[in-house]
Design an enzyme around this catalytic site. Structure first.
Site, PDB file in Angstrom:
ATOM      1  N   SER A 646       0.832  -1.191   0.000  1.00  0.00           N
ATOM      2  CA  SER A 646       0.000   0.000   0.000  1.00  0.00           C
ATOM      3  C   SER A 646       0.879   1.258   0.000  1.00  0.00           C
ATOM      4  O   SER A 646       1.775   1.382  -0.828  1.00  0.00           O
ATOM      5  CB  SER A 646      -0.955  -0.041   1.196  1.00  0.00           C
ATOM      6  OG  SER A 646      -1.945   0.952   1.082  1.00  0.00           O
ATOM      7  N   ASP A 852      -7.890  -5.612  -6.652  1.00  0.00           N
ATOM      8  CA  ASP A 852      -7.742  -4.377  -5.893  1.00  0.00           C
ATOM      9  C   ASP A 852      -7.977  -3.193  -6.808  1.00  0.00           C
ATOM     10  O   ASP A 852      -7.299  -3.044  -7.831  1.00  0.00           O
ATOM     11  CB  ASP A 852      -6.336  -4.304  -5.291  1.00  0.00           C
ATOM     12  CG  ASP A 852      -6.050  -2.948  -4.654  1.00  0.00           C
ATOM     13  OD1 ASP A 852      -6.993  -2.349  -4.099  1.00  0.00           O
ATOM     14  OD2 ASP A 852      -4.885  -2.504  -4.709  1.00  0.00           O
ATOM     15  N   HIS A 905      -6.162  -5.713  -1.983  1.00  0.00           N
ATOM     16  CA  HIS A 905      -5.140  -4.685  -1.806  1.00  0.00           C
ATOM     17  C   HIS A 905      -3.949  -5.172  -0.986  1.00  0.00           C
ATOM     18  O   HIS A 905      -2.804  -4.933  -1.347  1.00  0.00           O
ATOM     19  CB  HIS A 905      -5.778  -3.465  -1.145  1.00  0.00           C
ATOM     20  CG  HIS A 905      -4.860  -2.294  -1.025  1.00  0.00           C
ATOM     21  ND1 HIS A 905      -4.220  -1.731  -2.106  1.00  0.00           N
ATOM     22  CD2 HIS A 905      -4.469  -1.568   0.058  1.00  0.00           C
ATOM     23  CE1 HIS A 905      -3.477  -0.705  -1.702  1.00  0.00           C
ATOM     24  NE2 HIS A 905      -3.615  -0.588  -0.402  1.00  0.00           N
TER      25      HIS A 905
END
Length: 928
Positions: A646, A852, A905
């Site tokens: 991330s 994602d 994600h």
């Protein structure tokens, strides 16, 4: 599903050729008697049936020699008025029993490990018989329990089969006149996409010709329907590109060389491209891209190609089928044991000697495909006023939804309800569009070829503005203010046990603080877990969770560490922990670091309103590492890697370059840096942000027309609209995104895990959570964020803090992600850092969960390609336990890109087994 056949080498046209032309020969005598019966009990179901079931035969064809078998289930609600549905399963040659027990009927098999006894049933809470009467018909003849008094060598085909279905219906309704006034609909899926329109037209024409009885036909519906080879077949290549199965380069090459005609290659270059496409498809379960391909359910594994393996099943393969996790075909095998039991046949009143052995799909059926396209039938029927619903599971590569939508659009009907999401229980169930002439198209999010089988709740229901920037920038620029006093003492401790974990810890865990910054005022907290295998030689990994401001505890307990929370319903006691069998500490030593300061248990002796940012944070992480290695010199010779996901995509390259520069400058101790890895990393807003619209189109979230308009009006720049038309298009995009869980587009949004549901935009809801929301969180099925809430109860427990060695008074309340962190984002793009580091010889792995929408894989792959490194291992699938786990490509300069099929994600959280396999291979310098 049943008719799909994918060629593993050679011609893509076999994807559309959905049958096997073999003649099945066997002979025995039988008695043909038309009859029906009403079973009150069924073997395998406990107690009397709670619904009305009738089974029987109706004679059709010449001298009624073809005996069509049916199951009829009355509506639970109002059988006198609810619609009457005729359900036809595809194939051709697949029994309607599949529809009854695997898709839309009132029963499901209990798929416990088969023990040799008769398989058992449970009720399907999402049966379509709750709102309709359904006839499940075994058609054509020699399908399921239907048979003929004529020879088996007498074949059938599209026209004969449809005429006999029409004849069946009129005879059946003569015997059931109480249903003559009920609205009648014809439905089915897969190859029934050919049959249903022909049958519907037969009925309509028969009504107009005065055939008796008059049938109250109102319309028809089809799921993932075979329709036209041009539309169905040519949709595959664009579809699998959108789903991340083939590379951008291969797609562009195939589009150019094949001129978008992928069924019949007209030149050698096109043929070569399609061979490469086939290589990427090899091993996929094309009926549902995210599910495993289960060979045990195939009749002849050595002879069946990849797609048919998942679509066929046979009792002959095993005396006892093995239930493999995630393999729904295990349930198909149970049908054989049930349908071929003598007591079952007696209960169903099957004609003795008529069918020697029941098979779910008769692929030896002698069937002539006389109709190649039914688009003209759809045009005729809808123009005559019949209602039509066409639905598509959006993860089916057998009949891609994009091709289905394309032929519907080719009818040139006006749009009366434009593309939008539709919801079930507050969650997006899919997308829909309604056209004039009463034709509705709908996708079912996450479903496969036989859509109700995969998404039963959503199928039964088939009936605020977001900001594109917020999908990329996952934080709130607010200053969190609270006050308390604390003691700052750098220290570490080794834990033998942890509250909530039963017994002593089976791994080495150390926690502690390292002081960094001016006068060591910033105290960075860490968890260190030694490798289970060879801690003296295995790599040391520094793991940084994103945010910025999210605790490394997330990495330890939700992603790659040795523990996870038991997500049973919270009862007020301390949440319990269990071992993660797919921890990356099986092959590496991992430091989970709470950084930057004021993340997790890290704190500062200075004022809280003194902020941090990209550069300061990275310098402090670098300082932390050198100090930590000074205290742990036994690990100095181990290979060192920096990893995270991330927003850490911004941090990791900066930290790696800080370390590399420090080594070159002679800083001590020398760190044995070998490389770094990142998951779904924030990298550059132009690549990350501008990839969203193409990604949403590829995943079926926005329509073709909206995508083309946005592409034209925005010129590929979706972050900063430069004209009113672009802005309007992006508003429409935002409408389609509203309600989507961007971290994983197939999972529900769980508002209970958001700190302030009324104030947070849709994007943030799934990324934040707070203990303050409820005194006891409620476990909601499918909501992984429930597990995040358990962290609050665990980390804020006094006994836990004591065990971890947390400095008293330093952190009043632990939060998983500190979105009030005062943090300055000083670096907008780290692409130059990647170029610098890989050019200097450091190994790199960039991986992406392909579901994602926060940082879409297409943008990540695009910036990697922008580095212009030569390709040394071309785009290909990679496998775990014989199943495709994703796709990968390796570039010069030791850079590997990989997707994880079906992951979100934080990819290892969604696909832990595949994530460990990927990491273990890469860290060992083996190819994926």
């Amino acid at each position: 599903m049943e008719e799909k056949k994918t060629t593993l080498k050679g011609n893509l046209h076999s994807i559309i050729s959905l049958y096997v032309g073999l003649v099945l020969l066997f002979s025995c005598p039988w008695i043909a008697v038309s009859q029906s019966s009403t079973p009150r009990f069924l073997p395998g179901f406990p107690g009397p049936l709670p619904f009305h079931l009738e089974t029987g035969y109706v004679g059709v064809g010449e001298s009624d020699q073809d005996q069509l078998f049916y199951y009829f289930v009355q509506s639970d609600t109002n059988p006198q008025e609810d619609p009457l549905v005729l359900w036809l399963t595809g194939g051709p040659g697949c029994s309607a029993w599949s529809g009854l027990v695997y898709e839309i009927g009132p029963l499901n098999f209990e798929t416990a490990q088969y023990n040799g006894s008769l398989p058992t049933f449970t009720l399907n809470p999402y049966s379509w018989t709750k709102v309709s009467n359904i006839i499940f018909l075994d058609s054509p003849v020699w399908t399921g329990f239907s048979y003929s008094r004529g020879g088996k060598e007498d074949g059938t085909g599209d026209f004969k089969s449809s005429r006999e279905i029409n004849q069946f219906l009129r005879k059946w309704l003569k015997d059931h006149p109480q249903f003559l006034t009920n609205p009648l609909y014809i439905g089915g899926d897969s190859y029934s996409g050919i049959t249903v329109p022909i049958v519907t037209q037969e009925i309509a024409n028969g009504n107009e010709a005065g055939q008796e009885p008059f049938l109250n036909l109102k319309g028809y519906f089809e799921g993932n329907p075979v329709t036209d080879p041009e539309f169905d077949g040519n949709a595959l290549v664009p579809y699998i590109h959108g789903m991340g199965i083939i590379s951008d380069e291969l797609f562009e090459s195939a589009k150019k060389n094949c001129k978008e005609n992928y069924i019949n290659p007209s030149n050698e270059e096109c043929g070569n491209d399609l061979q490469e496409v086939n290589k990427c498809i090899l091993g996929l379960n094309t009926a549902q891209l995210l599910e495993p391909l289960c060979f045990f359910a195939s009749p002849k594994p050595k002879e069946a190609d990849g797609n048919r393996r998942a679509l066929k099943d046979s009792k002959e393969l095993f005396p006892e089928p093995n239930l493999i996790d995630g393999c729904r075909t295990a349930g198909y095998v149970l049908s054989y044991y049930w349908a071929n039991d003598d007591n079952v046949r007696k209960a169903l009143d099957i004609h003795k000697g008529s069918i020697k052995e029941w098979v779910r799909c008769n692929y030896g059926l002698r069937f002539t495909h006389e109709v190649t396209s039914v688009v003209s039938y759809h045009l005729n029927l809808t123009t005559r006023g019949y209602r039509a619903l066409i639905y598509s599971g959006d993860h089916d590569a057998t009949i891609p939804f994009s091709g289905t939508h394309a032929w519907i659009r080719s009818l040139n009907f006006s749009i009366i309800d434009d593309w939008r999401s539709w919801s079930v229980d507050g969650q997006i169930g899919g997308y829909t569009r309604t056209f004039a002439n009463n034709i509705t198209f709908a996708t079912i999010k996450g479903a496969g070829h036989t859509a109700p089988e995969y998404k039963p709740k959503e199928e039964k229901k088939t009936t605020p503005r977001g900001n594109l920037h917020s999908i990329i920038f996952l934080h709130v620029e607010l200053v969190l203010l609270f006050s308390c006093s604390w003691i700052s003492v750098s220290q570490s401790s080794t834990l033998r046990s942890l509250p909530g974990f039963p017994g002593p810890l089976p791994f080495h865990l150390e926690t502690g603080y390292v002081g960094v910054g001016e006068s060591n005022q910033d105290q960075l907290f860490y968890y260190f877990v030694q490798s289970d295998t060879n801690p003296d030689e295995d790599p040391v990994v520094l793991w940084l969770t994103g945010g910025p401001g999210c605790s490394a505890w997330s990495g330890l307990v939700y992603e790659i560490g040795p523990l996870y929370f038991e997500t049973a319903q919270y009862n007020g006691s301390l949440p319990t922990l269990a071992l993660n069998p797919y921890s990356w500490t099986k092959v590496s030593n991992i430091i989970f670091l709470d950084a930057p300061v004021w993340t997790g248990f890290s704190y500062s002796r200075g004022p809280k309103d003194v902020g941090t940012g990209d550069f300061k944070s990275c310098r402090e992480i670098h300082r932390f590492l050198r100090k930590w290695f000074n205290d742990h010199p036994q690990f100095l010779t181990n290979p060192l890697y920096i990893g995270g996901d991330s927003y850490s995509g911004m941090t990791i390259p900066l930290v790696a370059q800080e370390i590399a520069n420090g080594n070159e400058a002679g800083q001590e101790p020398l760190l044995n840096l070998k490389g770094y890895f990142e998951g779904n990393p924030s990298t550059d807003p132009n690549f990350d942000g501008n990839s969203l619209v193409p990604y949403l189109h590829g995943m079926g979230i926005i329509s073709d027309e909206l995508y083309e308009a946005a592409k034209k009006n925005c010129g590929g720049n979706y972050l900063n609209p430069s004209n009113e038309e672009c802005a309007q298009d992006l508003q429409e995009v935002n409408k389609c995104m509203f309600g989507i869980n961007y971290a994983h587009i197939l999972e529900p949004i769980c508002f209970f895990a958001a700190p302030k549901p009324n104030e947070e935009d849709g994007n943030r809801r799934f990324l934040k959570d707070s203990r303050e929301l409820c005194s006891g969180p409620t476990l909601i099925d499918g909501c992984r964020s429930y597990g995040y809430l358990l962290s609050y109860y665990w980390t804020n427990d006094d006994n836990v803090r004591k065990a971890l060695g947390i400095h008293k008074g330093s952190i009043k309340e632990w939060v998983r992600c500190n979105y009030g962190l005062s943090y300055t984002k000083e670096v907008t793009s780290v692409i130059p850092y990647h170029l610098n580091l890989t050019t200097r010889g450091f190994r790199t792995m960039i991986y992406s969960g392909d579901h994602d929408a926060t940082v879409p894989f297409v943008g990540t792959h695009a910036w990697i390609r922008s580095l212009n490194f030569p390709i040394i291992d071309e785009w290909r699938s990679w496998f775990v336990d014989g199943q495709i786990a994703g796709y990968t490509r390796t570039y010069a300069n030791n850079m590997t890109f990989a997707t994880l099929k079906g992951a979100g994600h934080t990819a290892p959280e969604y696909k832990p087994k595949e994530g460990l396999a990927m990491f273990e291979r890469w860290i060992s310098q083996k190819p994926l």
